[in-house]
Design a protein around this motif. Structure first.
Motif, mmCIF file in Angstrom:
data_model
loop_
_atom_site.group_PDB
_atom_site.id
_atom_site.type_symbol
_atom_site.label_atom_id
_atom_site.label_comp_id
_atom_site.label_asym_id
_atom_site.label_seq_id
_atom_site.Cartn_x
_atom_site.Cartn_y
_atom_site.Cartn_z
ATOM 1 N N VAL A 1 0.693 -1.148 0.081
ATOM 2 C CA VAL A 1 0.117 0.005 -0.066
ATOM 3 C C VAL A 1 1.016 1.134 -0.032
ATOM 4 C CG1 VAL A 1 -1.719 1.351 1.063
ATOM 5 C CG2 VAL A 1 -1.730 -1.220 1.438
ATOM 6 N N GLU A 2 0.550 2.031 -0.942
ATOM 7 C CA GLU A 2 1.578 3.175 -0.992
ATOM 8 C C GLU A 2 0.720 4.538 -0.724
ATOM 9 O OE1 GLU A 2 3.143 3.335 -5.103
ATOM 10 O OE2 GLU A 2 4.724 1.816 -4.626
ATOM 11 N N ALA A 3 1.441 5.695 -0.370
ATOM 12 C CA ALA A 3 0.778 7.093 -0.247
ATOM 13 C C ALA A 3 -0.119 7.431 -1.283
ATOM 14 C CB ALA A 3 1.764 7.853 0.377
ATOM 15 N N PRO A 4 -1.350 7.891 -1.127
ATOM 16 C CA PRO A 4 -1.803 8.621 0.225
ATOM 17 C C PRO A 4 -2.505 7.338 0.971
ATOM 18 C CG PRO A 4 -3.167 9.428 -1.359
ATOM 19 C CD PRO A 4 -1.945 8.774 -2.301
ATOM 20 N N PHE A 5 -2.418 7.016 2.371
ATOM 21 C CA PHE A 5 -2.852 5.985 3.004
ATOM 22 C C PHE A 5 -4.169 6.614 3.204
ATOM 23 C CE2 PHE A 5 1.658 5.976 3.713
ATOM 24 C CZ PHE A 5 1.962 4.824 3.195
ATOM 25 N N ARG A 6 -5.413 5.573 2.962
ATOM 26 C CA ARG A 6 -6.877 6.081 3.263
ATOM 27 C C ARG A 6 -7.202 5.098 4.327
ATOM 28 N NH1 ARG A 6 -6.253 7.555 -2.067
ATOM 29 N NH2 ARG A 6 -6.801 9.742 -2.386
ATOM 30 N N PHE A 7 -7.795 5.810 5.418
ATOM 31 C CA PHE A 7 -8.403 4.901 6.478
ATOM 32 C C PHE A 7 -9.833 5.087 6.586
ATOM 33 C CE2 PHE A 7 -4.203 5.259 7.980
ATOM 34 C CZ PHE A 7 -3.936 4.238 8.751
ATOM 35 N N LYS A 8 -10.595 3.914 6.429
ATOM 36 C CA LYS A 8 -12.149 4.177 6.605
ATOM 37 C C LYS A 8 -12.324 3.217 7.760
ATOM 38 C CE LYS A 8 -13.263 2.154 2.596
ATOM 39 N NZ LYS A 8 -14.469 1.722 1.406
ATOM 40 N N VAL A 9 -13.061 4.049 8.877
ATOM 41 C CA VAL A 9 -13.143 3.427 10.227
ATOM 42 C C VAL A 9 -14.542 3.657 10.654
ATOM 43 C CG1 VAL A 9 -12.265 3.835 12.704
ATOM 44 C CG2 VAL A 9 -10.765 4.596 10.662
ATOM 45 N N ILE A 10 -15.057 2.553 11.124
ATOM 46 C CA ILE A 10 -16.598 2.402 11.816
ATOM 47 C C ILE A 10 -16.559 2.660 13.224
ATOM 48 C CG2 ILE A 10 -18.603 1.346 11.950
ATOM 49 C CD1 ILE A 10 -18.107 0.128 9.239
ATOM 50 N N GLY A 11 -17.127 3.955 13.594
ATOM 51 C CA GLY A 11 -17.165 3.747 15.213
ATOM 52 C C GLY A 11 -17.968 5.224 15.693
ATOM 53 N N LYS A 12 -17.856 5.645 16.735
ATOM 54 C CA LYS A 12 -18.313 6.882 17.242
ATOM 55 C C LYS A 12 -17.478 8.101 16.846
ATOM 56 C CE LYS A 12 -20.654 9.125 21.127
ATOM 57 N NZ LYS A 12 -20.764 8.929 22.594
ATOM 58 N N SER A 13 -17.785 8.745 15.951
ATOM 59 C CA SER A 13 -16.892 9.810 15.226
ATOM 60 C C SER A 13 -16.589 10.939 16.423
ATOM 61 C CB SER A 13 -17.611 10.721 14.361
ATOM 62 O OG SER A 13 -18.657 11.239 14.777
ATOM 63 N N GLN A 14 -17.473 10.981 17.575
ATOM 64 C CA GLN A 14 -17.074 11.792 18.575
ATOM 65 C C GLN A 14 -15.960 11.479 19.348
ATOM 66 O OE1 GLN A 14 -20.008 11.043 17.741
ATOM 67 N NE2 GLN A 14 -21.322 12.976 17.179
ATOM 68 N N ASP A 15 -15.587 10.306 19.477
ATOM 69 C CA ASP A 15 -14.448 9.513 20.238
ATOM 70 C C ASP A 15 -13.357 9.450 19.503
ATOM 71 O OD1 ASP A 15 -16.183 9.299 22.251
ATOM 72 O OD2 ASP A 15 -16.811 7.517 21.809
ATOM 73 N N LEU A 16 -13.600 9.088 18.188
ATOM 74 C CA LEU A 16 -12.561 8.715 17.111
ATOM 75 C C LEU A 16 -11.612 9.792 16.771
ATOM 76 C CD1 LEU A 16 -14.206 5.969 14.724
ATOM 77 C CD2 LEU A 16 -12.603 5.900 16.754
ATOM 78 N N THR A 17 -12.237 10.902 16.434
ATOM 79 C CA THR A 17 -11.464 12.068 16.081
ATOM 80 C C THR A 17 -10.679 12.893 17.267
ATOM 81 O OG1 THR A 17 -13.103 12.685 14.561
ATOM 82 C CG2 THR A 17 -11.874 14.608 14.943
ATOM 83 N N PRO A 18 -11.239 13.146 18.245
ATOM 84 C CA PRO A 18 -10.185 13.473 19.438
ATOM 85 C C PRO A 18 -9.197 12.870 19.861
ATOM 86 C CG PRO A 18 -12.650 13.989 20.097
ATOM 87 C CD PRO A 18 -12.509 12.872 18.756
ATOM 88 N N ALA A 19 -9.321 11.206 19.538
ATOM 89 C CA ALA A 19 -7.967 10.314 19.854
ATOM 90 C C ALA A 19 -6.936 10.591 19.090
ATOM 91 C CB ALA A 19 -8.737 9.091 19.870
ATOM 92 N N LEU A 20 -7.088 10.972 17.760
ATOM 93 C CA LEU A 20 -6.086 11.252 16.949
ATOM 94 C C LEU A 20 -5.591 12.564 17.010
ATOM 95 C CD1 LEU A 20 -7.648 9.668 13.666
ATOM 96 C CD2 LEU A 20 -6.225 8.544 15.237
ATOM 97 N N SER A 21 -6.166 13.484 17.677
ATOM 98 C CA SER A 21 -5.704 14.798 17.723
ATOM 99 C C SER A 21 -5.269 15.197 19.307
ATOM 100 C CB SER A 21 -6.822 15.876 17.456
ATOM 101 O OG SER A 21 -7.348 15.576 16.098
ATOM 102 N N ILE A 22 -5.153 14.520 19.981
ATOM 103 C CA ILE A 22 -4.417 14.626 21.508
ATOM 104 C C ILE A 22 -3.039 15.159 21.135
ATOM 105 C CG2 ILE A 22 -6.034 13.245 22.486
ATOM 106 C CD1 ILE A 22 -3.830 11.186 22.900
ATOM 107 N N PRO A 23 -2.556 16.147 22.174
ATOM 108 C CA PRO A 23 -0.975 16.611 22.100
ATOM 109 C C PRO A 23 -0.160 15.072 22.347
ATOM 110 C CG PRO A 23 -2.400 17.824 23.701
ATOM 111 C CD PRO A 23 -3.298 16.723 23.303
ATOM 112 N N GLY A 24 0.593 15.288 21.217
ATOM 113 C CA GLY A 24 1.751 14.013 21.099
ATOM 114 C C GLY A 24 1.279 13.053 20.629
#
Length: 298
Positions: free
Chosen positions: A235-258
């Motif tokens: 698999v080469e860039a760009p890497f595209r993830f398709k994720v099923i779940g609660k978006s209100q939990d998934l988005t902040p989990a990726l954007s936390i400091p560090g």
């Protein structure tokens, strides 16, 4: 007795007429003159200062003596022991300070980020509580149902569907997010994508697909050239993830400091996260029959 005009008291006798010389005075002995001269010289010459004994410090300046006293160093066993103890103490303090800095990575985080992290932890706790209640209700239904066999069959079908989604043998759809990682410098490695998968799973992702590859529990990632191999598929860039779940939990989990986004951005990658109402994960994995593991009923 009359004195001659030529002889006066206190004067040396002059040479008389007729060439007579005055009587010879007794001469001092040569040894006596030498002793007298030696004594005069000793009396006239001041005493010499005591000379430094001939040795290693003779003829050296003060700076040279100081340098010679300092080097080579004369180290005793007690000094070596104290130096070793101080070194071990300093090393322990350095390790403690470093571990403290690593453990307090969120110390400088903003208040909004800390609140978001606490909300995420609360959501995870709530999901576990909901799952616990669901299992307890299923047990209660099995115990109270008049037709326990039919109820057990329904729950078995539902559990099979859930396990099929987790195992990747059936397609899934639902709300979630898409994550696109642009990597123009080809600096994103397999371990970074694996960290992204783990963070999504910890945030409650139920189904994940990267490109055309379904991510399951046995998924492995390796580096290869300018891309990454996922379960043997390149698999080469760009890497595209398709994720099923609660978006209100998934988005902040990726954007936390560090977190994942900051780590990828440090590698000159661009991360775009979009929330979707419907995500379709249709990449399937073939069902494999275990070679050694067998069902065990108790």
């Amino acid at each position: 007795m009359s004195e001659t005009p030529d002889e006066r008291p206190g004067e040396a006798p002059r040479e008389r007429a007729g060439g007579e010389l005055p009587a010879e005075q007794p001469r001092a002995h040569p040894g006596e003159k030498d002793e007298k001269r030696t004594g005069e010289q000793h009396a006239a010459t001041p005493p010499e200062p005591p000379r430094a004994p001939a040795g290693a410090g003779a003829g050296l300046t003060g700076r040279q003596r100081l340098a010679k006293g300092l080097w080579p160093p004369r180290v005793t066993r007690a000094q070596l022991t104290v130096a070793l103890l101080l070194f071990v103490l300093g090393l322990g303090l350095a390790i403690q300070v470093r571990s403290h800095n690593d453990s307090s990575a969120l110390r400088g985080a903003r208040q909004e980020d800390l609140v978001r992290i606490l909300d995420e932890l609360d959501d995870r706790t709530q999901r576990l509580e909901d799952e616990k209640q669901s299992l307890e209700s299923q047990r209660t239904e099995l115990e109270n149902s008049s037709d326990q066999a039919e109820e057990a069959r329904k729950q078995t079908v539902e559990k099979e569907r859930q396990l099929g989604i987790l195992a990747g043998t059936v397609a899934a759809q639902g709300p979630g997010i898409t994550v696109t990682v642009e990597d123009p410098e080809h600096r994103v490695k397999a371990d970074m994508l694996l960290d992204t998968i783990q963070e999504l799973r910890a945030a409650g992702a139920e189904a994940i697909q990267i490109g055309d590859v379904r991510v399951v529990a046995s998924t492995y990632l390796t580096d290869e050239g300018k891309g990454v191999r996922i379960d043997g598929h390149k698999v080469e860039a760009p890497f595209r993830f398709k994720v099923i779940g609660k978006s209100q939990d998934l988005t902040p989990a990726l954007s936390i400091p560090g977190g994942v986004v900051q780590t990828l951005e440090k590698e000159q990658a661009t991360v775009v996260v979009q929330e979707e109402k419907k995500i379709v994960v249709d990449a399937l994995r073939p069902a494999k029959t275990p070679d050694y593991a067998q069902s065990s009923s108790r």
